[in-house]
Design a protein around this motif. Structure first.
Motif, mmCIF file in Angstrom:
data_model
loop_
_atom_site.group_PDB
_atom_site.id
_atom_site.type_symbol
_atom_site.label_atom_id
_atom_site.label_comp_id
_atom_site.label_asym_id
_atom_site.label_seq_id
_atom_site.Cartn_x
_atom_site.Cartn_y
_atom_site.Cartn_z
ATOM 1 N N ALA A 1 0.809 -1.218 0.000
ATOM 2 C CA ALA A 1 0.000 0.000 0.000
ATOM 3 C C ALA A 1 0.847 1.275 0.000
ATOM 4 C CB ALA A 1 -0.925 0.006 1.206
ATOM 5 N N GLY A 2 2.164 1.124 0.132
ATOM 6 C CA GLY A 2 3.037 2.300 0.120
ATOM 7 C C GLY A 2 3.030 3.073 1.424
ATOM 8 N N ALA A 3 2.719 2.409 2.542
ATOM 9 C CA ALA A 3 2.705 3.092 3.839
ATOM 10 C C ALA A 3 4.080 3.687 4.142
ATOM 11 C CB ALA A 3 2.316 2.106 4.941
ATOM 12 N N GLY A 4 4.080 4.926 4.594
ATOM 13 C CA GLY A 4 5.333 5.606 4.914
ATOM 14 C C GLY A 4 5.915 6.429 3.783
ATOM 15 N N GLY B 1 11.297 3.855 -4.108
ATOM 16 C CA GLY B 1 11.865 3.993 -5.446
ATOM 17 C C GLY B 1 12.809 2.843 -5.773
ATOM 18 N N MET B 2 13.597 2.420 -4.782
ATOM 19 C CA MET B 2 14.502 1.288 -4.993
ATOM 20 C C MET B 2 13.727 -0.016 -5.177
ATOM 21 S SD MET B 2 17.784 2.044 -2.545
ATOM 22 C CE MET B 2 16.981 3.026 -1.293
ATOM 23 N N MET B 3 12.665 -0.185 -4.396
ATOM 24 C CA MET B 3 11.842 -1.385 -4.567
ATOM 25 C C MET B 3 11.234 -1.428 -5.972
ATOM 26 S SD MET B 3 9.894 -1.664 -0.851
ATOM 27 C CE MET B 3 9.084 -3.242 -1.231
ATOM 28 N N ALA B 4 10.746 -0.295 -6.442
ATOM 29 C CA ALA B 4 10.161 -0.235 -7.783
ATOM 30 C C ALA B 4 11.211 -0.561 -8.835
ATOM 31 C CB ALA B 4 9.566 1.148 -8.037
ATOM 32 N N TRP B 5 12.414 -0.042 -8.668
ATOM 33 C CA TRP B 5 13.490 -0.308 -9.630
ATOM 34 C C TRP B 5 13.780 -1.800 -9.711
ATOM 35 C CZ3 TRP B 5 18.184 -2.550 -10.303
ATOM 36 C CH2 TRP B 5 18.945 -2.126 -11.397
ATOM 37 N N LEU B 6 13.817 -2.461 -8.565
ATOM 38 C CA LEU B 6 14.083 -3.904 -8.554
ATOM 39 C C LEU B 6 12.980 -4.680 -9.262
ATOM 40 C CD1 LEU B 6 15.506 -4.272 -4.938
ATOM 41 C CD2 LEU B 6 16.751 -4.715 -7.069
ATOM 42 N N VAL B 7 11.734 -4.301 -9.043
ATOM 43 C CA VAL B 7 10.629 -4.974 -9.738
ATOM 44 C C VAL B 7 10.762 -4.780 -11.248
ATOM 45 C CG1 VAL B 7 8.125 -4.946 -10.146
ATOM 46 C CG2 VAL B 7 9.011 -4.876 -7.802
ATOM 47 N N LEU B 8 10.963 -3.539 -11.654
ATOM 48 C CA LEU B 8 11.034 -3.224 -13.084
ATOM 49 C C LEU B 8 12.211 -3.884 -13.791
ATOM 50 C CD1 LEU B 8 10.136 0.561 -12.801
ATOM 51 C CD2 LEU B 8 8.768 -1.152 -14.011
ATOM 52 N N HIS B 9 13.259 -4.206 -13.029
ATOM 53 C CA HIS B 9 14.454 -4.793 -13.631
ATOM 54 C C HIS B 9 14.628 -6.265 -13.296
ATOM 55 C CE1 HIS B 9 15.233 -0.496 -14.055
ATOM 56 N NE2 HIS B 9 16.017 -0.829 -15.054
ATOM 57 N N THR B 10 13.543 -6.914 -12.867
ATOM 58 C CA THR B 10 13.613 -8.353 -12.588
ATOM 59 C C THR B 10 12.502 -9.074 -13.346
ATOM 60 O OG1 THR B 10 14.400 -7.756 -10.357
ATOM 61 C CG2 THR B 10 13.911 -10.069 -10.750
ATOM 62 N N GLY B 11 12.462 -8.866 -14.636
ATOM 63 C CA GLY B 11 11.549 -9.612 -15.494
ATOM 64 C C GLY B 11 10.132 -9.107 -15.573
ATOM 65 N N TRP B 12 9.892 -7.899 -15.061
ATOM 66 C CA TRP B 12 8.531 -7.355 -15.049
ATOM 67 C C TRP B 12 7.939 -7.224 -16.446
ATOM 68 C CZ3 TRP B 12 4.485 -6.596 -12.051
ATOM 69 C CH2 TRP B 12 3.532 -5.642 -12.390
ATOM 70 N N HIS B 13 8.635 -6.535 -17.331
ATOM 71 C CA HIS B 13 8.097 -6.309 -18.674
ATOM 72 C C HIS B 13 8.002 -7.612 -19.468
ATOM 73 C CE1 HIS B 13 9.311 -2.218 -17.499
ATOM 74 N NE2 HIS B 13 8.287 -1.854 -18.240
ATOM 75 N N LYS C 1 4.976 10.524 -0.828
ATOM 76 C CA LYS C 1 4.241 10.746 -2.069
ATOM 77 C C LYS C 1 2.962 9.916 -2.144
ATOM 78 C CE LYS C 1 7.585 12.607 -5.239
ATOM 79 N NZ LYS C 1 8.046 12.629 -6.623
ATOM 80 N N GLY C 2 2.857 8.919 -1.246
ATOM 81 C CA GLY C 2 1.639 8.127 -1.174
ATOM 82 C C GLY C 2 1.435 7.137 -2.300
ATOM 83 N N ILE C 3 2.494 6.815 -3.047
ATOM 84 C CA ILE C 3 2.307 5.908 -4.187
ATOM 85 C C ILE C 3 3.066 4.590 -4.030
ATOM 86 C CG2 ILE C 3 1.752 7.718 -5.843
ATOM 87 C CD1 ILE C 3 4.620 7.607 -6.839
ATOM 88 N N GLY C 4 4.032 4.538 -3.115
ATOM 89 C CA GLY C 4 4.746 3.297 -2.880
ATOM 90 C C GLY C 4 5.431 2.744 -4.115
ATOM 91 N N TRP C 5 5.862 1.493 -4.023
ATOM 92 C CA TRP C 5 6.527 0.895 -5.189
ATOM 93 C C TRP C 5 5.510 0.538 -6.266
ATOM 94 C CZ3 TRP C 5 5.298 -3.915 -6.960
ATOM 95 C CH2 TRP C 5 4.747 -4.846 -6.071
ATOM 96 N N GLY D 1 12.178 3.032 11.087
ATOM 97 C CA GLY D 1 13.057 1.881 11.119
ATOM 98 C C GLY D 1 12.448 0.624 10.530
ATOM 99 N N VAL D 2 11.206 0.708 10.089
ATOM 100 C CA VAL D 2 10.518 -0.460 9.534
ATOM 101 C C VAL D 2 10.047 -0.189 8.105
ATOM 102 C CG1 VAL D 2 8.550 -2.024 9.792
ATOM 103 C CG2 VAL D 2 9.751 -1.190 11.826
ATOM 104 N N LEU D 3 9.378 0.954 7.931
ATOM 105 C CA LEU D 3 8.844 1.298 6.612
ATOM 106 C C LEU D 3 9.824 2.185 5.845
ATOM 107 C CD1 LEU D 3 5.185 2.189 7.605
ATOM 108 C CD2 LEU D 3 5.935 0.155 6.345
ATOM 109 N N PRO D 4 9.986 1.923 4.555
ATOM 110 C CA PRO D 4 10.812 2.823 3.743
ATOM 111 C C PRO D 4 10.082 4.128 3.490
ATOM 112 C CG PRO D 4 9.834 1.123 2.363
ATOM 113 C CD PRO D 4 9.454 0.794 3.787
#
Length: 199
Positions: free
Chosen positions: A17-20, A177-189, A23-27, A168-171
């Motif tokens: 849900a992008g808590a924390g 942004g880093m989580m989104a980058w990992l998703v996009l670069h690990t076979g997403w497309h 920008k409120g959009i999360g990965w 210390g728990v939520l990014p």
């Protein structure tokens, strides 16, 4: 995909849900912004804060079914968190819960994509690493794409700084942004049958 609409159900906990995120959009929102599908993909985030895989396995099918359509290209993103550790679930139970989700989705011919848990508190590190490895194995056995969030972020200075700047728990913004980058670069497309978006 032809003329089918693309419906992506994202099941998970507060991280989905992008808590924390200021920008409120999360990965998920960041990945959605970089997913250029025709027709446009519809991201449907079904998040329950603090949810274990046991609870997730019990609810996802009914909730996703309400949002899927026989006329759509329906897909499932399983965004796994760290709640199983706090709840004291055994590794075997966590594995079985994910296996059940993936097997039911496969029986329904719903393609799945699994996102593993990211690092949190330093003292949970070994447990999260073990949990992430178990999830990766379950996904690999079923030839389901898996994003390892733990390994690349566990010692990443920007990730650790982002956690420390918050609770210390939520990014925060950088962490998601880093989580989104990992998703996009690990076979997403590739999983979606889309051309890679520019870096």
């Amino acid at each position: 995909m032809g003329e089918l609409s693309l419906r992506l159900a994202v099941i998970g906990d507060e991280l989905a849900a992008g808590a924390g995120d200021p920008k409120g959009i999360g990965w998920v929102g960041r990945v959605a912004a970089r997913t250029h599908a025709q027709p446009t993909a519809m991201f449907l985030t079904l998040a329950v804060p603090g949810e274990t895989t046991t609870a997730l396995a019990g609810r996802w099918e009914d909730e996703a079914a309400r949002r899927f359509s026989p006329e759509a290209d329906n897909r499932l993103i399983v965004a796994l968190g760290r709640a199983d550790i706090a709840a004291g679930l055994s590794l075997a139970r966590s594995r079985l819960n994910l296996a059940n989700i993936l097997d039911v989705a496969d029986a329904q011919r719903v393609p799945t994509f699994v996102v593993g848990p990211p690092p949190g508190h330093a003292d949970d590190g070994a447990q999260i690493a073990e949990l992430s490895g178990a999830y990766a194995d379950v996904a690999a056995r079923r030839r389901v794409p898996f994003v390892d969030m733990y390994t690349p972020l566990a010692t990443h200075e920007q990730w650790l700084g982002d956690l420390a700047a918050g609770d210390g728990v939520l990014p925060g913004q950088a962490g998601y942004g880093m989580m989104a980058w990992l998703v996009l670069h690990t076979g997403w497309h590739l999983w979606l049958g889309l051309p890679e978006s520019p870096a």
